[in-house]
Scaffold this motif. Sequence first.
Motif, PDB file in Angstrom:
ATOM      1  N   ALA A   1       4.997  -7.297 -36.542  1.00  0.00           N
ATOM      2  CA  ALA A   1       4.377  -6.861 -37.801  1.00  0.00           C
ATOM      3  C   ALA A   1       4.656  -7.879 -38.919  1.00  0.00           C
ATOM      4  CB  ALA A   1       4.905  -5.479 -38.181  1.00  0.00           C
TER       5      ALA A   1
ATOM      6  N   SER B   1      -2.660   2.221 -40.692  1.00  0.00           N
ATOM      7  CA  SER B   1      -1.440   2.786 -40.096  1.00  0.00           C
ATOM      8  C   SER B   1      -1.456   4.302 -40.259  1.00  0.00           C
ATOM      9  CB  SER B   1      -0.188   2.207 -40.764  1.00  0.00           C
ATOM     10  OG  SER B   1      -0.149   0.824 -40.569  1.00  0.00           O
TER      11      SER B   1
ATOM     12  N   GLY C   1      -3.422  -2.483 -44.339  1.00  0.00           N
ATOM     13  CA  GLY C   1      -2.437  -2.178 -43.295  1.00  0.00           C
ATOM     14  C   GLY C   1      -1.984  -0.727 -43.389  1.00  0.00           C
ATOM     15  N   ALA C   2      -1.744  -0.267 -44.630  1.00  0.00           N
ATOM     16  CA  ALA C   2      -1.255   1.104 -44.830  1.00  0.00           C
ATOM     17  C   ALA C   2      -2.332   2.123 -44.477  1.00  0.00           C
ATOM     18  CB  ALA C   2      -0.806   1.283 -46.280  1.00  0.00           C
TER      19      ALA C   2
ATOM     20  N   CYS D   1      -3.338  -6.474 -39.280  1.00  0.00           N
ATOM     21  CA  CYS D   1      -3.145  -7.850 -39.782  1.00  0.00           C
ATOM     22  C   CYS D   1      -3.858  -8.847 -38.867  1.00  0.00           C
ATOM     23  CB  CYS D   1      -1.657  -8.185 -39.868  1.00  0.00           C
ATOM     24  SG  CYS D   1      -0.839  -7.313 -41.209  1.00  0.00           S
TER      25      CYS D   1
ATOM     26  N   PHE E   1      -0.105  -1.471 -37.944  1.00  0.00           N
ATOM     27  CA  PHE E   1      -0.022  -2.490 -38.998  1.00  0.00           C
ATOM     28  C   PHE E   1      -0.199  -3.888 -38.392  1.00  0.00           C
ATOM     29  CE2 PHE E   1       2.136  -5.458 -41.806  1.00  0.00           C
ATOM     30  CZ  PHE E   1       1.620  -5.107 -43.031  1.00  0.00           C
TER      31      PHE E   1
ATOM     32  N   TYR F   1       1.871 -10.281 -40.537  1.00  0.00           N
ATOM     33  CA  TYR F   1       1.629 -10.167 -41.981  1.00  0.00           C
ATOM     34  C   TYR F   1       1.674 -11.550 -42.642  1.00  0.00           C
ATOM     35  CZ  TYR F   1       2.379  -9.557 -46.901  1.00  0.00           C
ATOM     36  OH  TYR F   1       2.257  -9.695 -48.265  1.00  0.00           O
TER      37      TYR F   1
END
Lengths: 345, 335
Positions: free
Chosen positions: A325, A211, A207-208, A248, A244, A329
């Motif tokens: 988000a 992003s 995700g990071a 996911c 993000f 997640y």
Amino acid sequence: MRRFLSLFMQDLVVVSRNALMWVVVGALVVIIMVVLFLIPADYDLEDTYYFYDASKTGYLEEEARRDGLEDEFILGSLEEIEEAVQADPGSIGIYFSDSGERPQITILHYGTISDQNLNLIAAALEEPLRPYYDLETGDGYRVEYLRPFSAPVPQNQNAVPPLLAFEVIVLGFLMAAVLLFQEKADGVNRAYRVTPGGTSPYILAKGAVFSLIGLFYGLLMIMPTVGVSLNYPALILALILGCFFYTCLGLVVAAFFNNISEWLFVGIALLMVNMTPIISYGWPSFSPAWITYIPSYPIIFGLREILFPTGRDLTSLYIYLAAAAILSYLLCHLVVHFKLMREGR
Amino acid sequence: MKAILNLLRQDLATALRDNIVLYMIVSPLLLALLVRLFLPSVEATGLTIALSGQVGDDLTAALEDYAVVEIFDTDEEVVARVEQNDAVPGVILEEGEVVLLFEGNEPEAIIEAGKAVLTAVTAPERLFEYEARSIGESSSLFREILILSLIMLALLLGGVASGFNIIDEKDTRAVSALAVTPLGLHRYIIARTLGAVIVASLVTTGTALILSGTAINYLLLTIAIAASTLIIAALTLTVGGFANNQVSAIAVIKVLMPIYLALPIVSLFVPERWQLIFYPLPNYWQFQMLRSIFFGPQITGSFWMALLLTLLLSWALLLIMLRMTRGRLMPAGGG
């Protein structure tokens, strides 16, 4: 934290070596060129109208010219209108006659236009002509704007929010799937399962990464096309949360397939459904309930508000993106933990 | 010829084994079906007005002649509806006076339409009666973009599906075995192109039937597909030559789609004087050729001129692609 950072760096290196990253760089250059040099700033998406004013007074022609219509749209006979409409099936022809009693309008068009829309066209034609016949105009009502009237956004810049929503923010959806299938093919998932890594750092790292990539991709697209005077906190928050969320979602979908061939049909179909709000963006009157439930719908309009502010409160967008988000997640955690991390046992 | 037919039979087996090719054939047809279903509702979209229930039945009935009316109990609810993302003006009553509400960011056309409707429904006297006459099948820019995108997509997918067959043969090293047979590179490319054109013809004709029924000239469409053979061959070589596996094929397609599909669509928005930027592109002329079949004569040049330029420019493109991908298609010995 160390596990997360180690996975983050690992994913970043793997992604940067993927051929798709070069494609992203190329796409960025092409998008900037198209927005800056190909799409006109003043393109009009409205229907084309052809007029023939057969009245002695010439009021309609006078109004049409006052409205900035060029000679090619003001014709000299009913036959010319029919020919023009036949050559351009998206257009509408207006024949105006006034024998001295009551003016008459004939609307020539292709296909079927609903009665409501025909009435609307007639009302729009009638309004500017009323003063010529000493009839009241707009006296029966008052117009109020909830916020100051905002100037129209140039058409080429208006293309940037959809490009952000359907190219930048969804990048994680496609790339997370590609990364996941690479890991499956290389047996990385199996190896990861026996380490103490855990599900959360695995998801958060991907995700990071996407992003971060989405953030840079988005900013590099916006700055040359829209400008550098931006609401950066709002833009960064929207890009990070949006990327993000889609990363996911991408992992959730990809976890159920073994390779890109199996994934392709479902993946592309979902991406295409996700793109349908572009219709509402181009034709803002078209907003059936089902289209407003698609996540990209509030995102595309939210991005437009961030880039071209009209005073609308963005709190609901942030709440929506944060909730999306978090929920995506949690769903991703469940799917990765119970499906991906237990596969082939 | 026998070697080419054998390869085509092999392709059919690969297509049935590997879902990706089957998906590529089915997906544009499904998309066409979806577009056919909801296109009329998009085209019929007019004005929507959020109305306070307090304005009375007469005004409500009058507004319903011009717009879709959504009725709300309170003024606050009308304001909340006007503030939503779409462009919906509101009508409320304040101290007996009708108030037309806008958010402030609506397109000019919506604001003008809202004012015109309110003038019409509040005026004591109408200026004129009108009559309307339809002179043919409907069309719109939106319809044009959607239908031509799907037809171009169907033609592209023929090349992509065949490109995936090349990748499969590279991936499984079957191409090394083919290199030592008498097939040779040229017949290999002809077989791949033939496969691509067959897929493209089926999908394009199916898509056209779903979207336009019997309203178009299918003889001209068949000629247009035949004239697209060389561009389809170039697309096949681009995907099959530059990608070594399915992941890199996705990367190639991601580049190919905007160049092949988006550029001709962008040309619809570019003023006439700038159209010459697109003239060197074979897909621009292919787009013009298809446009004249589906939407009449308002294209750059004529159908036959567009056809000739598609053939000439795609021949040049194919020669370039052949030079660029020759070494990537088949190992040495397959020439």
